[in-house]
Design an enzyme around this catalytic site. Structure first.
Site, mmCIF file in Angstrom:
data_model
loop_
_atom_site.group_PDB
_atom_site.id
_atom_site.type_symbol
_atom_site.label_atom_id
_atom_site.label_comp_id
_atom_site.label_asym_id
_atom_site.label_seq_id
_atom_site.Cartn_x
_atom_site.Cartn_y
_atom_site.Cartn_z
ATOM 1 C CB SER A 207 34.285 38.980 36.831
ATOM 2 O OG SER A 207 34.064 37.600 36.880
ATOM 3 C CG ASP B 296 38.387 35.317 42.976
ATOM 4 O OD1 ASP B 296 37.494 34.466 42.789
ATOM 5 O OD2 ASP B 296 38.575 36.283 42.222
ATOM 6 C CG HIS C 292 34.957 36.632 41.571
ATOM 7 N ND1 HIS C 292 36.157 36.402 40.928
ATOM 8 C CD2 HIS C 292 34.065 36.947 40.598
ATOM 9 C CE1 HIS C 292 35.985 36.561 39.615
ATOM 10 N NE2 HIS C 292 34.725 36.899 39.393
#
Ligand code: MLT
Length: 208
Positions: A105, A155, A186
């Site tokens: 991320s 996501d 995600h």
């Protein structure tokens, strides 16, 4: 280390031959978060795991953002420079080869920025749920550098077109990019671990 230093964890290698991993956590994580993932992906590799120096409502990150997915690009550049200096210093201190980044991320986004801004710092990268970090990066020479980009089909933070643009940008710079879109959101899934582990074993075999 100097003022560019980061709070970090370092675990020395327990077996020879694997590149060190530079572990870069997501928003709200810290230097402990990805140690377990690093050990699963590359057992025995040295692990270097800094904590992001930017705080968003108390949550560590690697650079400032204006909103979710909207980045303060001046800060991206500045923080990528700081992180590259940290990697150079840590390599000297711990006697390490150039690391392969494993970023999740926000950590994957700073790893992508490092590749584009400081192409010599990393030996390669595993980018988990990464986005394009800079709208107008300089032309980087990533000739042959291996990059694994794992995206989530569902996501909510990273639109499909964005990760495709990142893959294209890195490929254009000469990186050897493998981009897989997983049936995930995600968050990471078991498939991320399995694919990352297989990919890095392959990179090690080619380097041997
Ligand atoms: C970022 O800010 O880097 C992305 O939005 C991912 C995240 O939520 O950290």
């Amino acid at each position: 280390m100097t003022e560019t230093s980061f709070i970090h964890r370092f675990e020395p290698a327990t077996s020879a031959g694997s590149p060190p991993l530079l572990l870069l956590h997501g928003t709200g994580g810290d230097e402990n978060d990805l140690l377990g993932l690093g050990k699963m992906i590359s057992p025995g590799a040295a692990l270097l795991s800094p904590r992001g120096r930017v705080l968003e409502h108390g949550m560590p990150r690697f650079f400032r953002r204006l909103a979710e997915g909207v980045f303060d690009e001046d800060d991206v550049r500045r923080r990528a420079r700081e992180l590259s200096e940290f990697v150079v210093e840590a390599r000297k201190q711990y006697g390490l080869a150039a690391p392969v980044a494993v970023g999740f991320s926000n950590g994957a986004n700073i790893a992508a920025a490092l590749l584009l801004l400081k192409p010599d710092v990393l030996a390669g990268a595993i980018l988990l749920r990464a986005m394009v970090p800079l709208s107008d990066p300089p032309t980087a020479d990533l000739a042959g550098k291996p990059v694994l980009l794992l995206s989530g089909q569902a996501d909510p933070i990273v639109p499909a077109g964005n990760s495709e643009r990142l893959a294209a940008r890195l490929t254009q710079a000469g990186a050897s990019v493998t981009h897989r879109v997983l049936p995930a959101g995600h968050q990471l899934s078991q498939a991320d671990v399995t694919l990352a582990r297989g990919w890095i074993a392959n990179v090690e075999a080619r380097a041997a």
